[in-house]
Design a protein around this motif. Structure first.
Motif, PDB file in Angstrom:
ATOM      1  N   TRP A  43       0.678  -1.144  -0.108  1.00 51.61           N
ATOM      2  CA  TRP A  43      -0.008  -0.284   0.235  1.00 51.61           C
ATOM      3  C   TRP A  43       0.948   1.353   0.021  1.00 51.61           C
ATOM      4  CZ3 TRP A  43      -5.280   0.278  -0.598  1.00 51.61           C
ATOM      5  CH2 TRP A  43      -6.153  -1.019  -0.203  1.00 51.61           C
ATOM      6  N   SER A  77     -16.636   9.386  -5.156  1.00 52.99           N
ATOM      7  CA  SER A  77     -15.401   8.499  -4.898  1.00 52.99           C
ATOM      8  C   SER A  77     -14.159   8.783  -5.580  1.00 52.99           C
ATOM      9  CB  SER A  77     -15.990   6.905  -5.229  1.00 52.99           C
ATOM     10  OG  SER A  77     -15.997   6.905  -6.684  1.00 52.99           O
ATOM     11  N   ALA A 144      -5.430  -2.049  -8.143  1.00 52.89           N
ATOM     12  CA  ALA A 144      -5.949  -3.227  -7.641  1.00 52.89           C
ATOM     13  C   ALA A 144      -7.045  -2.839  -6.616  1.00 52.89           C
ATOM     14  CB  ALA A 144      -5.164  -4.101  -7.169  1.00 52.89           C
ATOM     15  N   ARG A 145      -6.482  -1.814  -5.641  1.00 51.83           N
ATOM     16  CA  ARG A 145      -7.327  -1.556  -4.478  1.00 51.83           C
ATOM     17  C   ARG A 145      -6.808  -0.071  -4.200  1.00 51.83           C
ATOM     18  NH1 ARG A 145      -6.534  -6.420  -0.490  1.00 51.83           N
ATOM     19  NH2 ARG A 145      -8.359  -5.565   0.773  1.00 51.83           N
ATOM     20  N   LEU A 146      -7.801   0.749  -3.615  1.00 56.63           N
ATOM     21  CA  LEU A 146      -7.700   1.932  -3.051  1.00 56.63           C
ATOM     22  C   LEU A 146      -8.595   2.235  -1.814  1.00 56.63           C
ATOM     23  CD1 LEU A 146      -7.444   5.192  -5.058  1.00 56.63           C
ATOM     24  CD2 LEU A 146      -8.868   5.008  -3.019  1.00 56.63           C
ATOM     25  N   ASP A 147      -7.819   2.867  -0.779  1.00 51.82           N
ATOM     26  CA  ASP A 147      -8.556   2.887   0.478  1.00 51.82           C
ATOM     27  C   ASP A 147      -8.131   4.154   1.152  1.00 51.82           C
ATOM     28  OD1 ASP A 147     -10.214   2.587   2.638  1.00 51.82           O
ATOM     29  OD2 ASP A 147      -9.564   0.785   3.041  1.00 51.82           O
ATOM     30  N   ALA A 155      -3.026   3.305  -2.194  1.00 52.50           N
ATOM     31  CA  ALA A 155      -3.427   2.522  -3.217  1.00 52.50           C
ATOM     32  C   ALA A 155      -2.449   1.290  -3.253  1.00 52.50           C
ATOM     33  CB  ALA A 155      -3.623   3.138  -4.540  1.00 52.50           C
ATOM     34  N   THR A 156      -2.822   0.256  -3.811  1.00 48.81           N
ATOM     35  CA  THR A 156      -2.056  -0.855  -4.305  1.00 48.81           C
ATOM     36  C   THR A 156      -2.367  -1.530  -5.425  1.00 48.81           C
ATOM     37  OG1 THR A 156      -1.010  -3.217  -3.279  1.00 48.81           O
ATOM     38  CG2 THR A 156      -3.402  -2.561  -2.997  1.00 48.81           C
ATOM     39  N   ASP A 158      -1.679  -4.700  -6.041  1.00 50.59           N
ATOM     40  CA  ASP A 158      -1.819  -6.302  -5.685  1.00 50.59           C
ATOM     41  C   ASP A 158      -3.223  -6.466  -5.036  1.00 50.59           C
ATOM     42  OD1 ASP A 158      -1.553  -8.643  -5.116  1.00 50.59           O
ATOM     43  OD2 ASP A 158       0.371  -8.362  -4.042  1.00 50.59           O
ATOM     44  N   PRO A 159      -4.097  -7.274  -6.181  1.00 51.21           N
ATOM     45  CA  PRO A 159      -5.318  -7.558  -5.663  1.00 51.21           C
ATOM     46  C   PRO A 159      -5.290  -8.528  -4.321  1.00 51.21           C
ATOM     47  CG  PRO A 159      -4.801  -8.743  -7.638  1.00 51.21           C
ATOM     48  CD  PRO A 159      -3.601  -7.933  -7.384  1.00 51.21           C
ATOM     49  N   ASP A 160      -4.266  -9.057  -4.086  1.00 47.17           N
ATOM     50  CA  ASP A 160      -4.040 -10.057  -2.785  1.00 47.17           C
ATOM     51  C   ASP A 160      -3.414  -9.348  -1.670  1.00 47.17           C
ATOM     52  OD1 ASP A 160      -5.016 -12.152  -4.391  1.00 47.17           O
ATOM     53  OD2 ASP A 160      -3.115 -12.536  -5.398  1.00 47.17           O
ATOM     54  N   PRO A 163      -6.204  -5.961   3.636  1.00 50.42           N
ATOM     55  CA  PRO A 163      -6.704  -4.685   3.491  1.00 50.42           C
ATOM     56  C   PRO A 163      -5.741  -3.620   4.295  1.00 50.42           C
ATOM     57  CG  PRO A 163      -8.034  -6.317   4.598  1.00 50.42           C
ATOM     58  CD  PRO A 163      -6.744  -6.918   4.288  1.00 50.42           C
TER      59      PRO A 163
END
Length: 435
Positions: A43, A77, A144-147, A155-156, A158-160, A163
């Motif tokens: 992340w 968002s 892959a993901r944002l939080d 953000a990352t 890597d979907p794996d 969290p």
């Protein structure tokens, strides 16, 4: 594992005894593996929510050497995408920040919405005859993901990846010192500073992770200029100072309450902190209230650093094993008076900017430390990181791994252990096997 990378080098053989292989700062194969297993997997900090105030607000940044477009979408968002057209790879946005209704590639006129979808192409009639052309599959590549965590956007690729809350773990207790000491939350003061350093990104990151040792010597003249006395005179003793780390994230500090803030030399900042200390103590507890402006430094693994009190927030963006691009912002409480926010902004410019009284000291040291490892024989000599090897303690309030004393190498060792674990582990599931 990348061809040519020494497994013993990645395992940091000897670190438990206080020794580090210098090749971690110079080896090109190691750097390539860092891009793959750290920057394409962890992340990474990409923005503060305040930088994206309304739909269409955007900025461009880096995740490793991948340029990324971060956007406030129409529904409010936040999205992040590779800043690269899927047609021929050109950047679709060349501005650092701004507001837009969409993005158009200069090369062939492909246009994209705020959600990254391909809205249209120049010479669309020609593409309509192509059976392989599927417009729905040709949008910008998203992360892959944002939080977010209390205003900070991560953000990352890597979907794996775990969290974000799990990735930060117990370290959120400490992050709240800066991010949650006021009910109104935080924001970045307008603008940023960018500069380039001829150093390895890890030398800068480990400095913020825990190198209080250099402050009294390296920054003696700067502190004298700003506050009329040396940094060493501001420090607390071992009974009131600590190194703490969790998952490679590191914070070194004492509990003097105002030491870092004092180096900005502005009474408006000092008055603001003193006036709010009781309220902060009610919100976070007495111990963390004393951390808000104290002499301290922080690194969120891998490359996101800040100085509480001085409020300079920065990322060390890798540009090769011997070059780093530094991006700097100033964090302030959203509810702070405008004159206090401006005082923090100007204070950061005087201290931690390319011409700042402290940053010039650091930059020269980091560049020389990196450059010296160019020598073939020099590179074979190990570096000593053994200070404070017997200082681990249990603390009734502080979570994570706690070491007594601010003058310590405990956090640097924790930083490089996490670095080593990630480089040796092919997947997140493998991380436990490398501990």
């Amino acid at each position: 594992m990348t061809t040519g990378t020494d497994p013993e080098l990645l395992s940091l053989c000897g670190l438990d005894d206080g020794w580090l292989d210098r090749r971690v700062f110079w080896d090109q194969a190691v750097y390539e593996l860092e891009l793959e297993r750290i920057f394409a997997r962890c992340w990474l900090f990409v923005a503060h929510e305040s930088q994206l105030p309304k739909p269409g607000s955007f900025l461009t940044t880096w995740m490793g050497e991948d340029n990324v477009l971060v956007v406030r979408r129409r529904d409010g968002s936040i999205g992040a995408y590779l800043n690269s057209c899927p047609h021929r790879g050109n950047r679709v946005c060349t501005a650092e920040a701004g507001t837009a209704r969409g993005f158009v590639c200069n090369y062939h006129g492909w246009s994209f919405g705020l959600d990254g979808t391909l809205n249209g192409v120049h010479e669309s009639a020609a593409y309509g005859r192509e059976p392989t052309f599927d417009q729905a599959r040709l949008g910008l590549t998203p992360v892959a993901r944002l939080d977010t965590y209390k205003g900070l956007v991560f953000a990352t690729f890597d979907p794996d990846a775990p969290p974000l809350r799990d990735y930060l773990g117990e370290f959120t207790y400490y992050l709240d010192v800066m991010l949650d000491n006021d009910a109104g939350g935080t924001e970045f003061a307008g603008g940023s500073i960018k500069s380039v350093l001829g150093c390895n990104w890890k030398i800068a990151a480990e400095n913020f992770a825990g190198d209080a040792l250099h402050a009294g010597w390296t920054h003696a003249s700067g502190a004298e200029a700003m506050i009329g006395r040396g940094v060493a005179e501001l420090g607390a003793d071992d009974a009131d100072s600590y190194h703490v780390n969790a998952h490679g994230h590191c914070w070194e500090f004492n509990l003097d309450g105002v030491g870092n803030a004092a180096t900005l030399g502005d009474k408006r900042i000092m008055n603001y902190l003193r006036e709010n200390q009781e309220r902060v103590a009610e919100r976070l507890g007495e111990l963390r209230a004393r951390m808000v402006g104290s002499i301290s430094s922080v690194n969120v693994f891998p490359n996101f650093s800040f100085l509480p009190g001085q409020n300079t927030f920065r990322t060390w963006q890798p540009k090769g094993p011997h070059r780093t691009e530094l991006h700097t912002w100033v964090l302030v409480n959203r509810n702070a008076p405008p004159e206090v926010k401006d005082a923090w902004r100007k204070g950061a410019m005087m201290t931690f900017s390319p011409s700042g009284v402290f940053e010039m000291d650091d930059g020269e040291n980091w560049e020389l430390a990196t450059r010296s490892n160019q020598g073939v024989v020099t590179r074979r000599q190990r570096l000593y990181y053994g200070l404070g090897s017997d200082t681990a303690i249990d603390h009734p309030e502080l979570p994570g791994n706690v070491h007594r004393g601010q003058i310590n190498d405990a956090n640097q060792r924790a930083f490089y252990r996490r670095w080593s674990q990630l480089l040796r582990a092919a997947t997140w599931d493998d991380l436990e096997k490398t501990r």
